[in-house]
Scaffold this active site. Structure first.
Site, mmCIF file in Angstrom:
data_model
loop_
_atom_site.group_PDB
_atom_site.id
_atom_site.type_symbol
_atom_site.label_atom_id
_atom_site.label_comp_id
_atom_site.label_asym_id
_atom_site.label_seq_id
_atom_site.Cartn_x
_atom_site.Cartn_y
_atom_site.Cartn_z
ATOM 1 N N GLU A 290 0.826 -1.218 0.000
ATOM 2 C CA GLU A 290 0.000 0.000 0.000
ATOM 3 C C GLU A 290 0.852 1.256 0.000
ATOM 4 O O GLU A 290 0.440 2.290 -0.498
ATOM 5 C CB GLU A 290 -0.887 0.038 1.256
ATOM 6 C CG GLU A 290 -2.254 -0.527 1.040
ATOM 7 C CD GLU A 290 -3.242 -0.099 2.122
ATOM 8 O OE1 GLU A 290 -2.841 0.435 3.171
ATOM 9 O OE2 GLU A 290 -4.441 -0.324 1.911
ATOM 10 N N HIS A 319 8.585 -26.818 0.130
ATOM 11 C CA HIS A 319 7.950 -27.918 -0.590
ATOM 12 C C HIS A 319 6.782 -27.419 -1.426
ATOM 13 O O HIS A 319 5.889 -28.176 -1.769
ATOM 14 C CB HIS A 319 7.521 -28.983 0.419
ATOM 15 C CG HIS A 319 8.691 -29.441 1.237
ATOM 16 N ND1 HIS A 319 9.574 -30.396 0.800
ATOM 17 C CD2 HIS A 319 9.190 -28.990 2.422
ATOM 18 C CE1 HIS A 319 10.536 -30.550 1.699
ATOM 19 N NE2 HIS A 319 10.323 -29.694 2.689
ATOM 20 N N LYS A 433 -13.822 1.616 -2.590
ATOM 21 C CA LYS A 433 -14.677 1.999 -1.452
ATOM 22 C C LYS A 433 -15.856 2.810 -1.951
ATOM 23 O O LYS A 433 -16.990 2.598 -1.536
ATOM 24 C CB LYS A 433 -13.880 2.882 -0.480
ATOM 25 C CG LYS A 433 -13.012 2.141 0.483
ATOM 26 C CD LYS A 433 -12.536 3.106 1.551
ATOM 27 C CE LYS A 433 -11.539 2.454 2.475
ATOM 28 N NZ LYS A 433 -10.961 3.368 3.437
HETATM 29 O O1 LIG Z 1 -8.214 1.856 10.321
HETATM 30 P P1 LIG Z 1 -9.187 2.085 9.249
HETATM 31 O O2 LIG Z 1 -9.389 3.551 8.987
HETATM 32 O O3 LIG Z 1 -10.486 1.390 9.501
HETATM 33 O O4 LIG Z 1 -8.595 1.524 7.917
HETATM 34 C C1 LIG Z 1 -8.403 0.173 7.634
HETATM 35 C C2 LIG Z 1 -7.715 0.060 6.296
HETATM 36 O O5 LIG Z 1 -8.548 0.716 5.368
HETATM 37 C C3 LIG Z 1 -8.082 0.919 4.037
HETATM 38 O O6 LIG Z 1 -8.068 -0.261 3.329
HETATM 39 C C4 LIG Z 1 -6.699 1.517 4.005
HETATM 40 O O7 LIG Z 1 -6.224 1.496 2.682
HETATM 41 C C5 LIG Z 1 -5.764 0.764 4.910
HETATM 42 O O8 LIG Z 1 -4.513 1.405 4.931
HETATM 43 C C6 LIG Z 1 -6.329 0.715 6.314
HETATM 44 O O9 LIG Z 1 -5.446 0.043 7.156
#
Ligand SMILES: O=P(O)(O)OC[C@H]1O[C@H](O)[C@H](O)[C@@H](O)[C@@H]1O
Length: 465
Positions: A290, A319, A433
């Protein structure tokens, strides 16, 4: 202190397939810039994870909670995903397993069991919540942004169950770990008087293992969090130098970068020869992927940068994967992780003296065999011109984990500088998202839904039923 051996990355050992030591030395100037830029961003408050190593007040607060209110619970269930889960899982696998084995029954009752729910598969969540004793469980909702769909949907389910079971007392079973100011979780904590722990606003999720995100579950499990931070502090001190060859995080980043860009080896395998370190490779996978997988430079031009991290496990994957690593394309580096001292070892009995194929094992131990297999794999890779390096910690303990994780976090920031990208953001995760929000009907994301509907018609000719 950990030992970092990178002989097998370099041309003297590997012939023409290795990195020329002169190329590494030629990175010294760029490393000084990376180091200065990192120092500037630390100073400006943009990079907060270095300072976590010094956050003694937070350690006291967390330890007080773990030793006090925390003791009312037999289970700690972390609801979180990505950076809000992987560091905790890595610490649990590394440090709880040996600790747990050494505890007597009374002590086992004293420390709660730690569960991390980092997925939303109903086949896991439903039966888990049906089985767990809610009355003896603390749910730690961990989200930096406070709005991640997976974590928040889990929270909604848990909250309803807690309210149904305990009415207004549901709060007693909740602890939020989130941004000190922003996000809906922070707002809910205020509205419903739910206790919270902060994640400093300048610490991104994947760099948050040494914040309250990882420290609270670790402390509840009886892990020595002061030693964890002491290890991290030792590594920060070791990396204060801008002399590349003296800075382990700098050399790690520079070698991986050169392997990718000069030796066309963009696949970076991390291969612990240790069950206890196996989830460090999983945690590192998010950190490296990331942080470095980016379409644009910090200035905005297109680069499509980023190595692909892969997790592997010795000896198991000898293996399964090692054939590919030793003889397949020259597109990988392998980083071995190991412990010098396994602790109590398991002797292999001598038997079948008349069968040479088995007799050689007798008189050795499992730890010795595991270590020998790692050394042999390193040598086999090197003989075939495959780049590999090894990081060895003295033993799996909190201090060593703090050192190791801090080294890899610092290396990630340096590598970001070499690639010219910002290792702290993750714009690519956002698109998926937004489409999820659109499809699930969240107000404000109608456009995302329309785009999805417009782009997803599928041709039946390309589907086999
Ligand atoms: O901690 P949060 O804000 O719930 O985020 C959880 C995850 O969400 C996204 O996928 C981000 O890209 C990650 O970097 C992060 O760790």
């Amino acid at each position: 202190m950990l030992t970092f051996d990178y002989n097998n990355m370099l041309a003297p050992r590997l012939g023409g397939r290795g990195i020329d030591p002169a190329s590494l030395d030629a990175m010294a100037g760029r490393f000084r810039e990376a180091h200065a830029d990192t120092a500037r961003r630390r100073e400006a408050g943009e990079i907060g994870f270095f300072a976590l190593a010094d956050a003694n007040a937070v350690v006291d607060e967390i330890q007080t909670f773990a030793d006090g209110q925390g003791q009312a619970f037999s289970n700690l269930v972390v609801l979180g995903i990505g950076g809000s889960a992987l560091g905790t899982i890595a610490l649990r696998t590394a440090l709880l397993h040996p600790l747990w084995n050494e505890l007597d029954d009374e002590e086992r009752d004293y420390y709660p069991r730690i569960y991390v729910l980092d997925n939303i598969d109903p086949a896991t969540i439903g039966p888990f919540l049906d089985r767990i004793d809610l009355g003896r469980t603390l749910f730690n909702i961990v989200s930096k942004s406070g709005g991640t769909a997976e974590t928040m949907s889990q929270y909604l389910i848990v909250r309803e169950r807690l309210q149904a079971a305990f009415g207004e007392d549901y709060r007693r079973h909740l602890l939020f770990t989130t941004d000190p100011e922003k996000g809906v979780l922070r707002a809910l904590a205020g509205e419903e008087q739910i206790p919270t722990l902060p994640i400093p606003s300048n610490v991104g999720g994947r760099f948050s293992v040494l914040s309250s995100v990882g420290l609270l579950p670790a402390a509840m499990a009886g892990i020595d969090i002061a030693a964890l931070l002491e290890g991290a502090r030792d590594m920060v001190a070791k990396c204060e130098t801008d002399d590349l060859r003296a800075n382990p995080a700098g050399v790690f980043a520079a070698l991986q970068y050169l392997a990718d860009t000069e030796r066309q080896a963009p696949i970076h395998v991390m291969m612990p020869y240790s069950d206890r370190l196996r989830d460090v490779a999983d945690w590192f996978r998010q950190l490296w992927a990331e942080s470095l997988g980016k379409q644009r430079t910090r200035e905005g031009s297109e680069v499509f940068a980023g190595p692909t991290p892969v997790k592997s496990l010795g000896a198991t994957d000898q293996h399964s994967q090692v054939q590919l690593y030793v003889e397949g394309p020259f597109d990988k580096t392998i980083t071995f992780l190991s412990e010098a001292d396994f602790g109590p070892d398991v002797p292999i009995p001598s038997a079948y003296e008349h069968h040479a194929e088995l007799a050689y094992l007798g008189g050795h131990s499992m730890g010795e065999l595991l270590r020998t297999e790692m050394l042999a794999t390193e040598a086999a890779l090197a003989q075939r011109g495959r780049m590999n390096m090894s990081i060895e910690i003295p033993r799996v303990d909190a201090h060593a984990l703090g050192e190791l994780m801090m080294m890899l976090q610092i290396a990630t920031v340096y590598a970001g500088h070499f690639y010219g990208i910002d290792p702290l953001d993750q714009p690519g995760v956002e698109l998926g998202k937004q489409l999820t929000y659109g499809i699930m009907g969240r107000p404000g994301f109608e456009q995302a839904r329309a785009e999805w509907e417009g782009r997803t018609p599928k041709d039946d000719a390309f589907i086999i039923r």
